[in-house]
Design a protein around this motif. Sequence first.
Motif, PDB file in Angstrom:
ATOM      1  N   ILE A  49       0.847  -1.179   0.000  1.00 44.39           N
ATOM      2  CA  ILE A  49       0.000   0.000   0.000  1.00 44.39           C
ATOM      3  C   ILE A  49       0.884   1.231   0.000  1.00 44.39           C
ATOM      4  N   THR A  50       0.308   2.358  -0.359  1.00 44.60           N
ATOM      5  CA  THR A  50       1.079   3.592  -0.412  1.00 44.60           C
ATOM      6  C   THR A  50       1.443   4.049   0.999  1.00 44.60           C
ATOM      7  N   PRO A  51       2.531   4.785   1.146  1.00 38.30           N
ATOM      8  CA  PRO A  51       2.918   5.279   2.480  1.00 38.30           C
ATOM      9  C   PRO A  51       1.838   6.138   3.125  1.00 38.30           C
ATOM     10  N   GLU A  52       1.156   6.950   2.316  1.00 37.28           N
ATOM     11  CA  GLU A  52       0.126   7.820   2.870  1.00 37.28           C
ATOM     12  C   GLU A  52      -1.038   7.009   3.449  1.00 37.28           C
ATOM     13  N   GLU A  53      -1.455   5.949   2.719  1.00 36.86           N
ATOM     14  CA  GLU A  53      -2.553   5.119   3.201  1.00 36.86           C
ATOM     15  C   GLU A  53      -2.144   4.345   4.446  1.00 36.86           C
ATOM     16  N   LEU A  54      -0.905   3.847   4.474  1.00 40.25           N
ATOM     17  CA  LEU A  54      -0.421   3.116   5.639  1.00 40.25           C
ATOM     18  C   LEU A  54      -0.360   4.022   6.861  1.00 40.25           C
ATOM     19  N   GLN A  55       0.103   5.251   6.676  1.00 38.12           N
ATOM     20  CA  GLN A  55       0.142   6.196   7.796  1.00 38.12           C
ATOM     21  C   GLN A  55      -1.261   6.515   8.303  1.00 38.12           C
ATOM     22  N   ARG A  56      -2.205   6.673   7.383  1.00 39.23           N
ATOM     23  CA  ARG A  56      -3.575   6.974   7.797  1.00 39.23           C
ATOM     24  C   ARG A  56      -4.170   5.815   8.596  1.00 39.23           C
ATOM     25  N   GLN A  57      -3.975   4.578   8.118  1.00 40.87           N
ATOM     26  CA  GLN A  57      -4.503   3.419   8.820  1.00 40.87           C
ATOM     27  C   GLN A  57      -3.849   3.271  10.195  1.00 40.87           C
ATOM     28  N   ALA A  58      -2.542   3.476  10.262  1.00 42.12           N
ATOM     29  CA  ALA A  58      -1.852   3.354  11.542  1.00 42.12           C
ATOM     30  C   ALA A  58      -2.336   4.400  12.532  1.00 42.12           C
ATOM     31  N   ARG A  59      -2.595   5.605  12.054  1.00 41.49           N
ATOM     32  CA  ARG A  59      -3.088   6.671  12.932  1.00 41.49           C
ATOM     33  C   ARG A  59      -4.475   6.328  13.473  1.00 41.49           C
ATOM     34  N   GLU A  60      -5.334   5.797  12.618  1.00 45.10           N
ATOM     35  CA  GLU A  60      -6.678   5.419  13.062  1.00 45.10           C
ATOM     36  C   GLU A  60      -6.632   4.288  14.085  1.00 45.10           C
ATOM     37  N   ARG A  61      -5.781   3.290  13.847  1.00 43.95           N
ATOM     38  CA  ARG A  61      -5.697   2.171  14.783  1.00 43.95           C
ATOM     39  C   ARG A  61      -5.138   2.609  16.122  1.00 43.95           C
ATOM     40  N   ALA A  62      -4.172   3.514  16.109  1.00 44.21           N
ATOM     41  CA  ALA A  62      -3.629   4.024  17.365  1.00 44.21           C
ATOM     42  C   ALA A  62      -4.700   4.772  18.151  1.00 44.21           C
ATOM     43  N   ASN A  63      -5.500   5.573  17.456  1.00 48.63           N
ATOM     44  CA  ASN A  63      -6.574   6.306  18.138  1.00 48.63           C
ATOM     45  C   ASN A  63      -7.619   5.361  18.708  1.00 48.63           C
ATOM     46  N   GLU A  64      -7.973   4.309  17.948  1.00 45.11           N
ATOM     47  CA  GLU A  64      -8.956   3.346  18.442  1.00 45.11           C
ATOM     48  C   GLU A  64      -8.445   2.623  19.684  1.00 45.11           C
ATOM     49  N   LEU A  65      -7.174   2.208  19.649  1.00 47.34           N
ATOM     50  CA  LEU A  65      -6.610   1.503  20.801  1.00 47.34           C
ATOM     51  C   LEU A  65      -6.560   2.385  22.033  1.00 47.34           C
ATOM     52  N   GLU A  66      -6.211   3.654  21.857  1.00 44.58           N
ATOM     53  CA  GLU A  66      -6.112   4.557  23.002  1.00 44.58           C
ATOM     54  C   GLU A  66      -7.473   4.769  23.661  1.00 44.58           C
ATOM     55  N   LYS A  67      -8.561   4.660  22.899  1.00 44.59           N
ATOM     56  CA  LYS A  67      -9.897   4.849  23.463  1.00 44.59           C
ATOM     57  C   LYS A  67     -10.408   3.592  24.178  1.00 44.59           C
ATOM     58  N   MET A  68      -9.803   2.442  23.915  1.00 45.30           N
ATOM     59  CA  MET A  68     -10.270   1.196  24.515  1.00 45.30           C
ATOM     60  C   MET A  68      -9.830   1.103  25.969  1.00 45.30           C
ATOM     61  N   ASP A  69     -10.686   0.486  26.802  1.00 45.55           N
ATOM     62  CA  ASP A  69     -10.325   0.261  28.194  1.00 45.55           C
ATOM     63  C   ASP A  69     -10.355  -1.238  28.478  1.00 45.55           C
ATOM     64  N   ASP A  70     -10.049  -1.597  29.710  1.00 38.64           N
ATOM     65  CA  ASP A  70      -9.951  -3.008  30.088  1.00 38.64           C
ATOM     66  C   ASP A  70     -11.238  -3.521  30.721  1.00 38.64           C
ATOM     67  N   SER A  71     -12.379  -2.883  30.403  1.00 42.69           N
ATOM     68  CA  SER A  71     -13.634  -3.288  31.039  1.00 42.69           C
ATOM     69  C   SER A  71     -14.074  -4.685  30.612  1.00 42.69           C
ATOM     70  N   GLY A  72     -13.602  -5.160  29.485  1.00 33.58           N
ATOM     71  CA  GLY A  72     -13.999  -6.478  29.039  1.00 33.58           C
ATOM     72  C   GLY A  72     -13.140  -7.607  29.568  1.00 33.58           C
ATOM     73  N   CYS A  73     -12.145  -7.303  30.388  1.00 36.55           N
ATOM     74  CA  CYS A  73     -11.246  -8.329  30.934  1.00 36.55           C
ATOM     75  C   CYS A  73     -11.867  -8.952  32.185  1.00 36.55           C
ATOM     76  N   ASP A  74     -11.892 -10.277  32.227  1.00 39.79           N
ATOM     77  CA  ASP A  74     -12.513 -10.975  33.349  1.00 39.79           C
ATOM     78  C   ASP A  74     -11.563 -11.200  34.522  1.00 39.79           C
ATOM     79  N   THR A  75     -10.263 -11.224  34.258  1.00 38.36           N
ATOM     80  CA  THR A  75      -9.297 -11.521  35.311  1.00 38.36           C
ATOM     81  C   THR A  75      -8.236 -10.425  35.359  1.00 38.36           C
ATOM     82  N   GLU A  76      -7.495 -10.408  36.455  1.00 38.73           N
ATOM     83  CA  GLU A  76      -6.408  -9.445  36.598  1.00 38.73           C
ATOM     84  C   GLU A  76      -5.294  -9.731  35.598  1.00 38.73           C
ATOM     85  N   GLU A  77      -5.054 -11.030  35.322  1.00 42.65           N
ATOM     86  CA  GLU A  77      -4.038 -11.400  34.329  1.00 42.65           C
ATOM     87  C   GLU A  77      -4.422 -10.887  32.947  1.00 42.65           C
TER      88      GLU A  77
END
Length: 303
Positions: free
Chosen positions: A67-95
């Motif tokens: 893929i083009t560098p511009e498209e790869l950078q855009r996808q990486a930026r979106e995935r980083a933003n999505e991950l930063e918004k996620m929390d650990d509320s779906g984890c059942d254990t401390e591990e």
Amino acid sequence: METEGGSSGSPSSGSSAKSSGSSGSSSSGSAAPARTRKPGTWRRLPRVPRAPTHAIKERGEMGIWFITPEELQRQARERANELEKMDDSGCDTEEARIAFQEFKKRHVRLYRSIAEGWPEHIVVNRNPELSDTEEEYLTAEDMEARFSHRNPTHGAQLKHFACLALAHYNATKTEHKFELGEALTSNCFSEACGTTYAHVNFTAIPQKSNHPTKRLFFAELMLIPELQMEEDTEPMRVLHVSTIDDVPCYGGCHEICRKITHRMRGVMDYERCHACHGNLKHPKGDMFIGGHNSTRMPYYSAP
């Protein structure tokens, strides 16, 4: 005429012979003998990189997606933003919570480095190693032992789903009714069409039995959005409830890329659930409706 023609012809041939002789003597006497050139040792052309279009075509034939560098950078930026918004509320254990935080930290850093760097030469391998979920025969006690140290964030919702499923199951039985043992784990997810499902594992004990044997259950529920606006109406509809301690059960494939050998309808894998984690056990996939899209992209957690 003959004398002039002969005299005019002889000097020229003589001078030609002398000239030839002198050049031959000079080349043999003063100059080194000429080297014989071998093919490929002279007029070597410089190596020139091939056009990018050729490289892209060959990478595609090898199963690597460019893929083009511009498209790869855009996808990486979106995935980083999505991950930063996620929390650990779906984890059942401390591990699981610790593992999620480590995963989040590592991958956010990776995506940010790609988004802010110069990834012209980065290619994405679309041929990851394939695996599959194992067939297991589990008892209710086995599953309870696996979740003995859990601290589920959505404990009230998990228990509510388990109670709804068990009430539905008891309503279909004239005898051998059950009471809830432990609500173990659940997962809410949405399909690409927007429909929200919940998969649940819980244990239950037979009522009025001289030899009560605790059973392990799987249940699937579906959200009816129209009922959320009505008071005193349950918006979750139970679709399926069954015991899974007497049949082979399988963990979800959300964390893996499953090796699929049977015929599918498009991307739909009707043998496994691709929306749930491996700790949530399911019967064979034709027993439930949601979670069969093998691309995994349509699935995201629903609160």
